[in-house]
Scaffold this active site. Structure first.
Site, PDB file in Angstrom:
ATOM      1  N   ASP A   1       0.857  -1.188   0.000  1.00 26.90           N
ATOM      2  CA  ASP A   1       0.000   0.000   0.000  1.00 26.90           C
ATOM      3  C   ASP A   1       0.893   1.239   0.000  1.00 26.90           C
ATOM      4  OD1 ASP A   1      -3.175   0.568   1.180  1.00 26.90           O
ATOM      5  OD2 ASP A   1      -1.756   2.208   1.083  1.00 26.90           O
TER       6      ASP A   1
ATOM      7  N   VAL B   1     -10.817   2.537  -3.493  1.00 31.17           N
ATOM      8  CA  VAL B   1     -10.791   2.041  -4.869  1.00 31.17           C
ATOM      9  C   VAL B   1     -11.888   0.989  -5.014  1.00 31.17           C
ATOM     10  CG1 VAL B   1      -9.406   0.895  -6.650  1.00 31.17           C
ATOM     11  CG2 VAL B   1      -8.307   2.476  -5.029  1.00 31.17           C
TER      12      VAL B   1
ATOM     13  N   ASN C   1     -12.613  -3.270   3.463  1.00 27.99           N
ATOM     14  CA  ASN C   1     -13.510  -2.119   3.509  1.00 27.99           C
ATOM     15  C   ASN C   1     -14.493  -2.256   2.359  1.00 27.99           C
ATOM     16  OD1 ASN C   1     -11.984  -1.025   5.640  1.00 27.99           O
ATOM     17  ND2 ASN C   1     -10.595  -0.027   4.203  1.00 27.99           N
TER      18      ASN C   1
ATOM     19  N   GLN D   1     -13.784   2.261   1.717  1.00 25.97           N
ATOM     20  CA  GLN D   1     -13.270   1.699   0.457  1.00 25.97           C
ATOM     21  C   GLN D   1     -12.988   2.843  -0.511  1.00 25.97           C
ATOM     22  OE1 GLN D   1     -15.780  -1.175  -1.589  1.00 25.97           O
ATOM     23  NE2 GLN D   1     -14.162  -1.687  -3.041  1.00 25.97           N
TER      24      GLN D   1
ATOM     25  N   HIS E   1     -10.585  -5.606  -2.665  1.00 28.49           N
ATOM     26  CA  HIS E   1      -9.219  -5.871  -2.201  1.00 28.49           C
ATOM     27  C   HIS E   1      -9.233  -6.136  -0.705  1.00 28.49           C
ATOM     28  CE1 HIS E   1      -9.873  -1.519  -1.953  1.00 28.49           C
ATOM     29  NE2 HIS E   1      -8.990  -1.475  -0.963  1.00 28.49           N
ATOM     30  N   ILE E   2      -8.233  -6.895  -0.276  1.00 25.73           N
ATOM     31  CA  ILE E   2      -8.065  -7.212   1.140  1.00 25.73           C
ATOM     32  C   ILE E   2      -6.800  -6.518   1.625  1.00 25.73           C
ATOM     33  CG2 ILE E   2      -7.716  -9.030   2.850  1.00 25.73           C
ATOM     34  CD1 ILE E   2      -9.073 -10.985   0.947  1.00 25.73           C
ATOM     35  N   HIS E   3      -6.924  -5.766   2.717  1.00 25.78           N
ATOM     36  CA  HIS E   3      -5.743  -5.191   3.360  1.00 25.78           C
ATOM     37  C   HIS E   3      -5.134  -6.249   4.273  1.00 25.78           C
ATOM     38  CE1 HIS E   3      -6.615  -0.897   2.377  1.00 25.78           C
ATOM     39  NE2 HIS E   3      -7.848  -1.360   2.291  1.00 25.78           N
TER      40      HIS E   3
END
Ligand code: ZN
Length: 112
Positions: free
Chosen positions: A30, A95, A86, A93, A99-101
């Site tokens: 990130d 974008v 998110n 969220q 996706h997974i953080h």
């Protein structure tokens, strides 16, 4: 056709610090890390958010979850990490490409 920043990273048109990739996903750092380890696990397929996940795409999400441990291990935090998804702008969220953080190490946000 979607052309958000993650679609462009997946296509190789925008550079990212990739830590893992395979035929179904890309994992990269990130650019605004919230902890000492902060990686995004992104499916190559454009899925806008978890709220719009179709049953046929469930294996994509399962694959991201299954690889999280291996990615964490590669980054030296194999048994101590947190995954966050998110969903929707009001929940953070940014974008609109699922996706997974993966967060670990110093600065790890508190659990809910
Ligand atoms: Zn996308």
């Amino acid at each position: 056709m979607a052309d958000d920043i993650f679609c462009q990273i997946v296509a190789g048109r925008i550079p990212a610090e990739i830590v893992y990739q395979d035929e179904n996903m890309v994992a990269f750092k990130d650019i605004h890390p919230k902890a000492s380890v902060h990686v995004l696990l992104v499916p190559r397929k454009h899925i806008p958010s978890l709220a719009e996940l179709k049953a046929e795409d469930a294996p994509v999400l399962a694959h991201l979850m299954q690889k999280a441990g291996a990615v964490a291990q590669k980054l030296g935090v194999g048994k101590n990490f947190k995954l966050v998804i998110n969903t929707g702008p009001e929940a953070g969220q940014v974008v609109m490409h699922l996706h997974i953080h993966l967060l670990a190490g110093k600065g790890l946000p508190q659990s809910p």
